[in-house]
Design a protein around this motif. Structure first.
Motif, PDB file in Angstrom:
ATOM      1  N   ASP A  10       0.825  -1.213   0.000  1.00  0.00           N
ATOM      2  CA  ASP A  10       0.000   0.000   0.000  1.00  0.00           C
ATOM      3  C   ASP A  10       0.851   1.252   0.000  1.00  0.00           C
ATOM      4  OD1 ASP A  10      -2.348  -1.230  -0.127  1.00  0.00           O
ATOM      5  OD2 ASP A  10      -2.828  -1.097   2.014  1.00  0.00           O
ATOM      6  N   ASP A  11       1.885   1.214   0.825  1.00  0.00           N
ATOM      7  CA  ASP A  11       2.804   2.338   0.925  1.00  0.00           C
ATOM      8  C   ASP A  11       3.504   2.560  -0.433  1.00  0.00           C
ATOM      9  OD1 ASP A  11       4.146   4.336   2.265  1.00  0.00           O
ATOM     10  OD2 ASP A  11       5.693   3.010   3.090  1.00  0.00           O
ATOM     11  N   MET A  12       3.910   1.465  -1.065  1.00  0.00           N
ATOM     12  CA  MET A  12       4.535   1.544  -2.390  1.00  0.00           C
ATOM     13  C   MET A  12       3.578   2.188  -3.394  1.00  0.00           C
ATOM     14  SD  MET A  12       5.203  -1.530  -5.077  1.00  0.00           S
ATOM     15  CE  MET A  12       3.477  -1.355  -5.567  1.00  0.00           C
ATOM     16  N   SER A  13       2.311   1.741  -3.356  1.00  0.00           N
ATOM     17  CA  SER A  13       1.316   2.241  -4.310  1.00  0.00           C
ATOM     18  C   SER A  13       1.089   3.738  -4.125  1.00  0.00           C
ATOM     19  CB  SER A  13      -0.015   1.502  -4.122  1.00  0.00           C
ATOM     20  OG  SER A  13       0.184   0.121  -4.286  1.00  0.00           O
ATOM     21  N   ARG A  14       0.990   4.161  -2.863  1.00  0.00           N
ATOM     22  CA  ARG A  14       0.736   5.590  -2.596  1.00  0.00           C
ATOM     23  C   ARG A  14       1.907   6.455  -3.023  1.00  0.00           C
ATOM     24  NH1 ARG A  14      -1.204   3.872   2.243  1.00  0.00           N
ATOM     25  NH2 ARG A  14       0.683   4.584   3.284  1.00  0.00           N
ATOM     26  N   LYS A  15       3.122   6.001  -2.677  1.00  0.00           N
ATOM     27  CA  LYS A  15       4.296   6.825  -3.005  1.00  0.00           C
ATOM     28  C   LYS A  15       4.497   6.913  -4.528  1.00  0.00           C
ATOM     29  CE  LYS A  15       6.787   7.054   1.253  1.00  0.00           C
ATOM     30  NZ  LYS A  15       6.311   6.157   2.299  1.00  0.00           N
ATOM     31  N   ALA A  16       4.316   5.797  -5.201  1.00  0.00           N
ATOM     32  CA  ALA A  16       4.490   5.809  -6.661  1.00  0.00           C
ATOM     33  C   ALA A  16       3.386   6.654  -7.309  1.00  0.00           C
ATOM     34  CB  ALA A  16       4.469   4.384  -7.200  1.00  0.00           C
ATOM     35  N   ALA A  17       2.163   6.562  -6.777  1.00  0.00           N
ATOM     36  CA  ALA A  17       1.065   7.369  -7.335  1.00  0.00           C
ATOM     37  C   ALA A  17       1.350   8.858  -7.135  1.00  0.00           C
ATOM     38  CB  ALA A  17      -0.260   6.984  -6.669  1.00  0.00           C
ATOM     39  N   ASN A  18       1.966   9.199  -6.006  1.00  0.00           N
ATOM     40  CA  ASN A  18       2.302  10.613  -5.765  1.00  0.00           C
ATOM     41  C   ASN A  18       3.263  11.133  -6.824  1.00  0.00           C
ATOM     42  OD1 ASN A  18       0.719  10.709  -3.519  1.00  0.00           O
ATOM     43  ND2 ASN A  18       2.397  10.533  -2.044  1.00  0.00           N
ATOM     44  N   ILE A  19       4.193  10.284  -7.249  1.00  0.00           N
ATOM     45  CA  ILE A  19       5.176  10.710  -8.262  1.00  0.00           C
ATOM     46  C   ILE A  19       4.458  10.966  -9.591  1.00  0.00           C
ATOM     47  CG2 ILE A  19       7.196   9.953  -9.591  1.00  0.00           C
ATOM     48  CD1 ILE A  19       8.057   8.428  -6.967  1.00  0.00           C
ATOM     49  N   ILE A  20       3.535  10.080  -9.952  1.00  0.00           N
ATOM     50  CA  ILE A  20       2.785  10.279 -11.200  1.00  0.00           C
ATOM     51  C   ILE A  20       1.865  11.493 -11.070  1.00  0.00           C
ATOM     52  CG2 ILE A  20       1.057   9.264 -12.748  1.00  0.00           C
ATOM     53  CD1 ILE A  20       2.446   6.648 -12.463  1.00  0.00           C
ATOM     54  N   SER A  21       1.239  11.642  -9.901  1.00  0.00           N
ATOM     55  CA  SER A  21       0.355  12.802  -9.691  1.00  0.00           C
ATOM     56  C   SER A  21       1.128  14.097  -9.883  1.00  0.00           C
ATOM     57  CB  SER A  21      -0.209  12.810  -8.270  1.00  0.00           C
ATOM     58  OG  SER A  21      -0.965  11.674  -8.050  1.00  0.00           O
ATOM     59  N   ALA A  22       2.318  14.151  -9.303  1.00  0.00           N
ATOM     60  CA  ALA A  22       3.129  15.369  -9.413  1.00  0.00           C
ATOM     61  C   ALA A  22       3.411  15.673 -10.885  1.00  0.00           C
ATOM     62  CB  ALA A  22       4.431  15.205  -8.639  1.00  0.00           C
ATOM     63  N   ALA A  35       1.844   0.526 -17.464  1.00  0.00           N
ATOM     64  CA  ALA A  35       2.174  -0.900 -17.377  1.00  0.00           C
ATOM     65  C   ALA A  35       0.985  -1.673 -16.817  1.00  0.00           C
ATOM     66  CB  ALA A  35       3.381  -1.077 -16.457  1.00  0.00           C
ATOM     67  N   THR A  36       0.979  -2.965 -17.069  1.00  0.00           N
ATOM     68  CA  THR A  36      -0.065  -3.827 -16.504  1.00  0.00           C
ATOM     69  C   THR A  36       0.568  -4.782 -15.484  1.00  0.00           C
ATOM     70  OG1 THR A  36       0.245  -5.247 -18.400  1.00  0.00           O
ATOM     71  CG2 THR A  36      -1.578  -3.674 -18.517  1.00  0.00           C
ATOM     72  N   GLY A  37      -0.101  -5.878 -15.186  1.00  0.00           N
ATOM     73  CA  GLY A  37       0.381  -6.772 -14.133  1.00  0.00           C
ATOM     74  C   GLY A  37      -0.315  -6.412 -12.825  1.00  0.00           C
ATOM     75  N   SER A  38      -0.126  -7.223 -11.803  1.00  0.00           N
ATOM     76  CA  SER A  38      -0.840  -6.953 -10.546  1.00  0.00           C
ATOM     77  C   SER A  38      -0.188  -5.830  -9.741  1.00  0.00           C
ATOM     78  CB  SER A  38      -0.948  -8.228  -9.709  1.00  0.00           C
ATOM     79  OG  SER A  38       0.305  -8.847  -9.651  1.00  0.00           O
ATOM     80  N   THR A  39       1.101  -5.612  -9.906  1.00  0.00           N
ATOM     81  CA  THR A  39       1.792  -4.629  -9.068  1.00  0.00           C
ATOM     82  C   THR A  39       1.221  -3.212  -9.180  1.00  0.00           C
ATOM     83  OG1 THR A  39       3.759  -5.995  -9.412  1.00  0.00           O
ATOM     84  CG2 THR A  39       4.087  -3.874  -8.304  1.00  0.00           C
ATOM     85  N   PRO A  40       0.925  -2.684 -10.374  1.00  0.00           N
ATOM     86  CA  PRO A  40       0.453  -1.289 -10.434  1.00  0.00           C
ATOM     87  C   PRO A  40      -1.018  -1.078 -10.078  1.00  0.00           C
ATOM     88  CG  PRO A  40       1.163  -2.045 -12.627  1.00  0.00           C
ATOM     89  CD  PRO A  40       1.107  -3.234 -11.740  1.00  0.00           C
ATOM     90  N   ILE A  41      -1.754  -2.130  -9.748  1.00  0.00           N
ATOM     91  CA  ILE A  41      -3.195  -1.957  -9.509  1.00  0.00           C
ATOM     92  C   ILE A  41      -3.471  -0.981  -8.356  1.00  0.00           C
ATOM     93  CG2 ILE A  41      -5.316  -3.142  -8.766  1.00  0.00           C
ATOM     94  CD1 ILE A  41      -4.456  -5.529 -10.460  1.00  0.00           C
ATOM     95  N   GLY A  42      -2.733  -1.115  -7.257  1.00  0.00           N
ATOM     96  CA  GLY A  42      -2.926  -0.216  -6.107  1.00  0.00           C
ATOM     97  C   GLY A  42      -2.626   1.230  -6.471  1.00  0.00           C
ATOM     98  N   LEU A  43      -1.621   1.401  -7.280  1.00  0.00           N
ATOM     99  CA  LEU A  43      -1.227   2.736  -7.744  1.00  0.00           C
ATOM    100  C   LEU A  43      -2.349   3.346  -8.602  1.00  0.00           C
ATOM    101  CD1 LEU A  43       2.185   3.185  -9.587  1.00  0.00           C
ATOM    102  CD2 LEU A  43       0.121   4.144 -10.496  1.00  0.00           C
ATOM    103  N   TYR A  44      -2.925   2.535  -9.500  1.00  0.00           N
ATOM    104  CA  TYR A  44      -4.019   3.048 -10.343  1.00  0.00           C
ATOM    105  C   TYR A  44      -5.237   3.392  -9.481  1.00  0.00           C
ATOM    106  CZ  TYR A  44      -1.346   1.554 -14.476  1.00  0.00           C
ATOM    107  OH  TYR A  44      -0.380   1.425 -15.430  1.00  0.00           O
ATOM    108  N   ASN A  45      -5.514   2.559  -8.467  1.00  0.00           N
ATOM    109  CA  ASN A  45      -6.635   2.879  -7.561  1.00  0.00           C
ATOM    110  C   ASN A  45      -6.412   4.227  -6.900  1.00  0.00           C
ATOM    111  OD1 ASN A  45      -7.991   0.520  -8.058  1.00  0.00           O
ATOM    112  ND2 ASN A  45      -7.104  -0.583  -6.324  1.00  0.00           N
ATOM    113  N   ARG A  46      -5.191   4.440  -6.492  1.00  0.00           N
ATOM    114  CA  ARG A  46      -4.839   5.684  -5.792  1.00  0.00           C
ATOM    115  C   ARG A  46      -4.997   6.895  -6.737  1.00  0.00           C
ATOM    116  NH1 ARG A  46      -5.193   8.267  -1.528  1.00  0.00           N
ATOM    117  NH2 ARG A  46      -3.589   9.816  -1.216  1.00  0.00           N
ATOM    118  N   LEU A  47      -4.577   6.728  -7.996  1.00  0.00           N
ATOM    119  CA  LEU A  47      -4.727   7.829  -8.961  1.00  0.00           C
ATOM    120  C   LEU A  47      -6.211   8.141  -9.168  1.00  0.00           C
ATOM    121  CD1 LEU A  47      -2.077   7.018 -11.745  1.00  0.00           C
ATOM    122  CD2 LEU A  47      -1.921   8.760  -9.958  1.00  0.00           C
ATOM    123  N   ALA A  48      -7.023   7.073  -9.214  1.00  0.00           N
ATOM    124  CA  ALA A  48      -8.470   7.277  -9.392  1.00  0.00           C
ATOM    125  C   ALA A  48      -9.050   8.015  -8.185  1.00  0.00           C
ATOM    126  CB  ALA A  48      -9.163   5.927  -9.592  1.00  0.00           C
TER     127      ALA A  48
END
Ligand code: GLP
Length: 245
Positions: A10-22, A35-48
């Motif tokens: 979760d922490d990974m997803s939030r921090k990575a989403a912050n970088i894309i948000s910026a 990218a696809t795969g299961s790893t970025p799903i949390g990040l995409y949720n966070r962006l949404a």
């Protein structure tokens, strides 16, 4: 390479989403490599979520995805187009005409790859390319090989990748054997690369890719040669390199 160590997925997803948000805030008409795969799903949720909160506007963003299975239509739940639509595109105000993936329905590989290369050339330099990491060190679908393939090409998936992706399909026979993927040269030409990795099962791959020699046997190792790579990884994924950080 900048390494950001996170507590967990979760922490990974939030921090990575912050970088894309910026990136989207600083340059609303940016080009995001996705990218696809299961790893970025949390990040995409966070962006949404950020979009829902009114913190992000995707209306001018262009996206290009790394890869797509050959033979799957956009309506196929296993296609990467479907994945992107489910996990991000339909949740935010992105212009679908500005979202690009290789055309999995084009049976002529040369044509499909040429067309995608033309699209990539027309959108211009990718501002941030998001990447996951395959267990055998693949990025996109650039499998271990004796040399680094350059632009979009058709790959035959390795047995290991077929097994790893089998969980998304009903049976092993349903996993496509081929895919179209951006090449290493295209990935490396992004201004910035953001790599997300989670879990102990990727720890050995992280060690080999970023703390070992640059070799086509571990495609992600080429990222050591890029001058702006951010690796956001959780403690489990970094568990074999702790002493090297
Ligand atoms: C697939 C994708 C890659 C992805 C990899 C890892 O093979 N083509 O882009 O990085 O899977 O996926 P996961 O995040 O599910 O481990």
């Amino acid at each position: 390479m900048k390494i950001i160590r996170t507590k967990d997925y979760d922490d990974m997803s939030r921090k990575a989403a912050n970088i894309i948000s910026a990136q989207v805030v600083l340059k609303p008409d940016c080009v995001l490599g996705l990218a696809t795969g299961s790893t970025p799903i949390g990040l995409y949720n966070r962006l949404a979520e950020c979009y829902d909160n009114g913190d992000l506007d995707f209306s001018q963003v262009t996206t290009v995805n790394l890869d797509e299975y050959k033979g799957l239509t956009r309506e196929d739940p296993q296609s990467y187009y479907y994945f992107m639509n489910e996990n991000l595109f339909q949740k935010v105000n992105i212009n679908k005409d500005r979202t690009f993936l290789p055309d999995g329905t084009e049976p002529d590989s040369e044509k499909a790859c040429r067309q995608y290369n033309e699209i990539l050339a027309s959108v211009g330099q990718v501002d941030i390319q998001l990447l996951g990491l395959g267990h055998n060190g693949h990025i996109g679908f650039n499998e271990p090989d004796s040399f680094f393939k350059t632009e979009t090409h058709c790959v035959t998936l390795t047995e290991q990748t077929i097994q790893a992706n089998r969980r998304f399909f009903e049976s092993e026979e349903d996993v496509p054997r081929q895919a179209y993927t951006m090449g290493i040269k295209t990935i490396m030409s992004a201004r910035r690369i953001l790599l997300v990795v989670s879990g102990e099962d990727k720890a050995e791959t992280v060690k080999n890719a970023f703390f070992g020699p640059v070799t086509p046997q571990v495609p992600a190792s080429v990222l050591q040669l890029h001058n702006d790579v951010i690796l956001v990884a959780d403690e489990a994924a970094l568990s074999k390199v702790g002493e090297l950080l």
